[in-house]
Design a protein around this motif. Structure first.
Motif, PDB file in Angstrom:
ATOM      1  N   GLN A  97      22.355  85.884  74.111  1.00 26.33           N
ATOM      2  CA  GLN A  97      21.507  85.100  75.003  1.00 26.33           C
ATOM      3  C   GLN A  97      20.052  85.547  75.007  1.00 26.33           C
ATOM      4  OE1 GLN A  97      22.967  84.064  78.840  1.00 26.33           O
ATOM      5  NE2 GLN A  97      24.987  83.466  78.097  1.00 26.33           N
ATOM      6  N   GLU A  98      19.793  86.836  74.856  1.00 24.15           N
ATOM      7  CA  GLU A  98      18.395  87.287  74.825  1.00 24.15           C
ATOM      8  C   GLU A  98      17.680  86.732  73.598  1.00 24.15           C
ATOM      9  OE1 GLU A  98      17.940  91.466  75.285  1.00 24.15           O
ATOM     10  OE2 GLU A  98      19.117  91.556  77.140  1.00 24.15           O
ATOM     11  N   PHE A  99      18.349  86.730  72.469  1.00 21.88           N
ATOM     12  CA  PHE A  99      17.769  86.155  71.254  1.00 21.88           C
ATOM     13  C   PHE A  99      17.545  84.658  71.423  1.00 21.88           C
ATOM     14  CE2 PHE A  99      18.850  83.975  67.187  1.00 21.88           C
ATOM     15  CZ  PHE A  99      17.696  84.291  66.490  1.00 21.88           C
ATOM     16  N   LEU A 100      18.523  83.960  71.983  1.00 21.33           N
ATOM     17  CA  LEU A 100      18.396  82.516  72.169  1.00 21.33           C
ATOM     18  C   LEU A 100      17.276  82.171  73.144  1.00 21.33           C
ATOM     19  CD1 LEU A 100      22.171  81.513  72.327  1.00 21.33           C
ATOM     20  CD2 LEU A 100      20.612  81.310  70.388  1.00 21.33           C
ATOM     21  N   GLU A 101      17.081  83.020  74.151  1.00 18.49           N
ATOM     22  CA  GLU A 101      15.980  82.795  75.092  1.00 18.49           C
ATOM     23  C   GLU A 101      14.632  82.820  74.371  1.00 18.49           C
ATOM     24  OE1 GLU A 101      14.140  84.781  79.201  1.00 18.49           O
ATOM     25  OE2 GLU A 101      15.732  85.791  78.078  1.00 18.49           O
ATOM     26  N   LYS A 102      14.497  83.713  73.408  1.00 21.35           N
ATOM     27  CA  LYS A 102      13.249  83.813  72.653  1.00 21.35           C
ATOM     28  C   LYS A 102      13.078  82.628  71.710  1.00 21.35           C
ATOM     29  CE  LYS A 102      13.735  88.800  73.040  1.00 21.35           C
ATOM     30  NZ  LYS A 102      14.216  90.027  72.381  1.00 21.35           N
ATOM     31  N   LEU A 103      14.169  82.172  71.091  1.00 18.53           N
ATOM     32  CA  LEU A 103      14.083  80.963  70.262  1.00 18.53           C
ATOM     33  C   LEU A 103      13.661  79.762  71.101  1.00 18.53           C
ATOM     34  CD1 LEU A 103      17.136  80.916  67.792  1.00 18.53           C
ATOM     35  CD2 LEU A 103      14.743  81.434  67.285  1.00 18.53           C
ATOM     36  N   GLN A 104      14.245  79.646  72.271  1.00 19.28           N
ATOM     37  CA  GLN A 104      13.910  78.520  73.137  1.00 19.28           C
ATOM     38  C   GLN A 104      12.453  78.587  73.579  1.00 19.28           C
ATOM     39  OE1 GLN A 104      15.431  75.839  73.677  1.00 19.28           O
ATOM     40  NE2 GLN A 104      14.175  74.980  75.325  1.00 19.28           N
ATOM     41  N   ALA A 105      11.930  79.790  73.807  1.00 19.33           N
ATOM     42  CA  ALA A 105      10.521  79.936  74.173  1.00 19.33           C
ATOM     43  C   ALA A 105       9.621  79.438  73.036  1.00 19.33           C
ATOM     44  CB  ALA A 105      10.223  81.399  74.492  1.00 19.33           C
ATOM     45  N   LEU A 106       9.997  79.751  71.793  1.00 29.22           N
ATOM     46  CA  LEU A 106       9.241  79.227  70.656  1.00 29.22           C
ATOM     47  C   LEU A 106       9.279  77.714  70.620  1.00 29.22           C
ATOM     48  CD1 LEU A 106      10.048  81.510  67.564  1.00 29.22           C
ATOM     49  CD2 LEU A 106       7.840  81.186  68.672  1.00 29.22           C
ATOM     50  N   ARG A 107      10.467  77.160  70.819  1.00 22.62           N
ATOM     51  CA  ARG A 107      10.614  75.704  70.771  1.00 22.62           C
ATOM     52  C   ARG A 107       9.832  75.024  71.894  1.00 22.62           C
ATOM     53  NH1 ARG A 107      16.477  72.951  69.822  1.00 22.62           N
ATOM     54  NH2 ARG A 107      16.891  73.683  71.935  1.00 22.62           N
ATOM     55  N   SER A 108       9.611  75.757  72.973  1.00 17.39           N
ATOM     56  CA  SER A 108       8.859  75.209  74.113  1.00 17.39           C
ATOM     57  C   SER A 108       7.356  75.364  73.946  1.00 17.39           C
ATOM     58  CB  SER A 108       9.307  75.882  75.408  1.00 17.39           C
ATOM     59  OG  SER A 108      10.688  75.669  75.636  1.00 17.39           O
ATOM     60  N   GLY A 109       6.931  75.963  72.833  1.00 19.56           N
ATOM     61  CA  GLY A 109       5.508  76.061  72.544  1.00 19.56           C
ATOM     62  C   GLY A 109       4.894  77.419  72.771  1.00 19.56           C
ATOM     63  N   HIS A 433      25.620  76.843  57.356  1.00 22.32           N
ATOM     64  CA  HIS A 433      26.703  77.058  58.325  1.00 22.32           C
ATOM     65  C   HIS A 433      26.261  78.021  59.423  1.00 22.32           C
ATOM     66  CE1 HIS A 433      29.378  74.633  56.142  1.00 22.32           C
ATOM     67  NE2 HIS A 433      29.893  75.523  55.319  1.00 22.32           N
ATOM     68  N   LEU A 434      25.613  79.125  59.039  1.00 24.58           N
ATOM     69  CA  LEU A 434      25.180  80.109  60.022  1.00 24.58           C
ATOM     70  C   LEU A 434      24.081  79.540  60.916  1.00 24.58           C
ATOM     71  CD1 LEU A 434      25.265  82.925  61.220  1.00 24.58           C
ATOM     72  CD2 LEU A 434      23.736  83.699  59.393  1.00 24.58           C
ATOM     73  N   PHE A 435      23.123  78.842  60.322  1.00 24.90           N
ATOM     74  CA  PHE A 435      22.062  78.217  61.113  1.00 24.90           C
ATOM     75  C   PHE A 435      22.650  77.212  62.096  1.00 24.90           C
ATOM     76  CE2 PHE A 435      19.227  74.520  61.599  1.00 24.90           C
ATOM     77  CZ  PHE A 435      18.140  75.124  62.229  1.00 24.90           C
ATOM     78  N   ASP A 436      23.578  76.396  61.653  1.00 24.65           N
ATOM     79  CA  ASP A 436      24.197  75.408  62.537  1.00 24.65           C
ATOM     80  C   ASP A 436      24.946  76.079  63.678  1.00 24.65           C
ATOM     81  OD1 ASP A 436      23.207  73.392  60.942  1.00 24.65           O
ATOM     82  OD2 ASP A 436      25.089  73.038  59.870  1.00 24.65           O
ATOM     83  N   ALA A 437      25.584  77.227  63.391  1.00 25.67           N
ATOM     84  CA  ALA A 437      26.295  77.959  64.438  1.00 25.67           C
ATOM     85  C   ALA A 437      25.315  78.462  65.498  1.00 25.67           C
ATOM     86  CB  ALA A 437      27.078  79.120  63.829  1.00 25.67           C
ATOM     87  N   ILE A 438      24.149  78.943  65.067  1.00 21.17           N
ATOM     88  CA  ILE A 438      23.126  79.388  66.018  1.00 21.17           C
ATOM     89  C   ILE A 438      22.622  78.218  66.844  1.00 21.17           C
ATOM     90  CG2 ILE A 438      20.753  80.263  66.170  1.00 21.17           C
ATOM     91  CD1 ILE A 438      21.400  82.150  63.874  1.00 21.17           C
ATOM     92  N   MET A 439      22.420  77.092  66.207  1.00 23.75           N
ATOM     93  CA  MET A 439      21.925  75.919  66.931  1.00 23.75           C
ATOM     94  C   MET A 439      22.959  75.415  67.943  1.00 23.75           C
ATOM     95  SD  MET A 439      18.865  75.627  65.952  1.00 23.75           S
ATOM     96  CE  MET A 439      18.449  74.054  66.731  1.00 23.75           C
ATOM     97  N   ARG A 440      24.238  75.499  67.615  1.00 26.41           N
ATOM     98  CA  ARG A 440      25.271  75.121  68.591  1.00 26.41           C
ATOM     99  C   ARG A 440      25.260  76.078  69.778  1.00 26.41           C
ATOM    100  NH1 ARG A 440      28.164  73.793  63.815  1.00 26.41           N
ATOM    101  NH2 ARG A 440      29.116  75.880  63.705  1.00 26.41           N
ATOM    102  N   ASP A 441      25.041  77.353  69.501  1.00 27.51           N
ATOM    103  CA  ASP A 441      24.935  78.322  70.588  1.00 27.51           C
ATOM    104  C   ASP A 441      23.691  78.064  71.440  1.00 27.51           C
ATOM    105  OD1 ASP A 441      27.117  79.961  70.838  1.00 27.51           O
ATOM    106  OD2 ASP A 441      26.007  81.809  70.472  1.00 27.51           O
ATOM    107  N   LEU A 442      22.588  77.701  70.805  1.00 30.53           N
ATOM    108  CA  LEU A 442      21.372  77.401  71.540  1.00 30.53           C
ATOM    109  C   LEU A 442      21.581  76.179  72.443  1.00 30.53           C
ATOM    110  CD1 LEU A 442      18.402  78.063  72.081  1.00 30.53           C
ATOM    111  CD2 LEU A 442      17.804  76.602  70.128  1.00 30.53           C
ATOM    112  N   GLN A 443      22.345  75.213  71.962  1.00 34.67           N
ATOM    113  CA  GLN A 443      22.663  74.043  72.774  1.00 34.67           C
ATOM    114  C   GLN A 443      23.479  74.450  74.011  1.00 34.67           C
ATOM    115  OE1 GLN A 443      24.861  70.986  70.707  1.00 34.67           O
ATOM    116  NE2 GLN A 443      24.226  69.405  72.118  1.00 34.67           N
ATOM    117  N   LYS A 444      24.411  75.369  73.841  1.00 38.04           N
ATOM    118  CA  LYS A 444      25.162  75.883  75.005  1.00 38.04           C
ATOM    119  C   LYS A 444      24.209  76.571  75.980  1.00 38.04           C
ATOM    120  CE  LYS A 444      29.348  77.065  72.351  1.00 38.04           C
ATOM    121  NZ  LYS A 444      30.217  78.211  71.957  1.00 38.04           N
ATOM    122  N   TYR A 445      23.285  77.352  75.427  1.00 36.89           N
ATOM    123  CA  TYR A 445      22.383  78.129  76.275  1.00 36.89           C
ATOM    124  C   TYR A 445      21.461  77.240  77.106  1.00 36.89           C
ATOM    125  CZ  TYR A 445      18.600  81.292  77.571  1.00 36.89           C
ATOM    126  OH  TYR A 445      17.658  82.007  78.272  1.00 36.89           O
TER     127      TYR A 445
END
Length: 447
Positions: A97-109, A433-445
């Protein structure tokens, strides 16, 4: 000495030796079948009460994996294909979740770096898998640059994402040669007196993108002269780990000359100011246990000055070098402290352990998956489970049993005829496959 006395002493020494081996086998935990049958104290020692739970599988030939049962955890999630799991029984909750939070921050600008270290063996050599993984992440979340590049590599001509050439005499220490405990994360360390290296990042398509080129090196006692693109400058890297800027502009090229053989050099990094950076740390023929050799204080210094948000560990295929091996419990024993050590040295990083991919041997008249591969994947999952790391089953993501055989026989093929290594096309599939798995996790987050 008469013959009767010699016979008597032979019997006494033999019984004493067998008694010593029997006691050692009980208390040191090693086994050898011939001695198991004649252990002199085996019936006198009662095993301790087992308070753990054995997770069994339909494969009767597999070595059982013993895990501590935790109510909120579900170990068997490791068998799910294309799922990143932290073994949380509630699979609607994202891992890392900490990693996904940082990805989401990037996606938010937000302007920031999200840095990933991807460790592996020949399966990712030459930037295989990671080049596609990097491209997908940078296209989605921003960022430019190939990341870390070692000074020299046996597959430098094979790698497509950066061109590298060197001149002069470069001395090298690595996991297989030399005794230094300050090797870099790549498993290498270089020194030279009068040598040079030049590199060109070939991943960047935007000609206006700004890249910082940095020399990654160890300490030296006095200032040293270096040349950067034929211009001389003086640096004094005096910390255990140093990142020295070589330029911050739109150029993809850098040429570096060094004259002090006391300066330990690791490589050059190409990174944008913001976005995702993926460093490939591949070393042919290793299993991951080699990182036990690197000094913990040095690793902590790297984590402080060159931090990573996600560390991915993908090993295993080099453990499957004998076709009939099924017991990999020894690997769990030696690898567990290595993972714990890395977790302690990189406390701000999320960790993802990726299992071995499929590999095949000839059994009878046909090639099939290694008979011990299920056992190995379970052991690797156990390492993740016991270190609070996340896990991704690459073997299942490929398709499970005999997938490497099918990949090698496809037209066009996805794997080489050695039935071990995916080729460029197969590596691209695995990266997606790995990228898609991360994106599915980001969608959950983000729900």
């Amino acid at each position: 000495m008469n013959s009767s006395r010699r016979v008597f002493l032979f019997v006494v020494y033999s019984v004493g030796l067998f008694l010593l081996i029997s006691v050692a086998g009980i208390f040191l935990g090693f086994e050898w079948m011939p001695f198991n049958r004649i252990n002199l104290v085996g019936d006198l020692v009662k095993p301790a009460k087992d308070t753990t739970q054995t997770i069994a599988t339909p494969d009767s030939n597999a070595i059982p994996v013993v895990v501590e049962k935790i109510p909120s955890k579900e170990f068997m999630l490791y068998r799910q294909p294309r799922l990143i799991t932290d073994f949380n029984a509630d699979t609607t909750i994202a891992s890392m979740q900490e990693f996904l939070e940082k990805l989401q921050a990037l996606r938010s600008g937000q302007k920031r770096k999200v840095r990933i270290a991807y460790f592996g063996d020949s399966m990712i050599e030459g930037d295989l898998l990671t080049q596609t993984f990097r491209q997908l992440l940078q296209q989605t979340f921003g960022g430019s640059g190939v990341g870390f590049v070692p000074i020299k590599s046996p597959v430098a001509k094979f790698r497509q994402t950066v061109s590298t050439s060197s001149t002069g005499n470069w001395e090298e220490e690595n996991f297989k040669e030399g005794k230094s405990n300050h090797l870099y994360l790549s498993g290498h360390l270089f020194r030279t007196s009068g040598g040079s290296v030049q590199m060109t990042d070939q991943t960047v398509k935007d000609s206006t993108a700004i890249l910082e080129k940095s020399l990654l090196c160890g300490p030296v006692s006095a200032p040293v002269n270096i040349t950067v693109n034929n211009s001389s400058t003086t640096i004094h890297p005096n910390k255990p780990f140093n990142s020295v800027s070589l330029g911050n502009d739109a150029s993809r090229f850098v040429k570096l000359g060094l004259s002090d053989p006391q300066l330990p050099v690791y490589g050059i990094s190409f990174e944008s100011e913001s976005g995702v950076i993926v460093d490939n740390f591949s070393f042919r023929g290793i299993t991951g246990i080699e990182f036990a050799r690197i000094d913990s204080a040095f690793l902590s210094a790297v984590a402080q000055d060159n931090p990573y948000d996600l560390i991915i560990f993908q090993y295993g295929v080099n453990l499957l070098f004998r076709p009939n091996d099924k017991n990999f419990s020894w690997y769990a024993r030696v690898m567990l402290p290595v993972v714990k050590k890395l977790r302690n040295c990189f406390p701000s990083s999320d960790f993802l352990l990726v299992s071995t991919a499929d590999r095949a041997f000839r059994y009878g008249d046909e090639y099939k998956s290694a008979v011990g591969i299920d056992s190995l994947v379970k052991v690797q999952a156990l390492l993740a489970y016991e270190t609070n790391s996340s896990f991704y089953n690459q073997y299942a993501a490929m398709g499970g049993p005999n997938s490497i055989v099918e990949w090698a026989r496809m037209k066009p093929s996805l794997a080489n005829q050695d039935y071990v290594h995916p080729n460029h096309r197969g590596a691209e599939v695995l990266a997606h496959h790995l990228f898609d798995a991360i994106m599915r996790d980001l969608q959950k987050y983000t729900k």
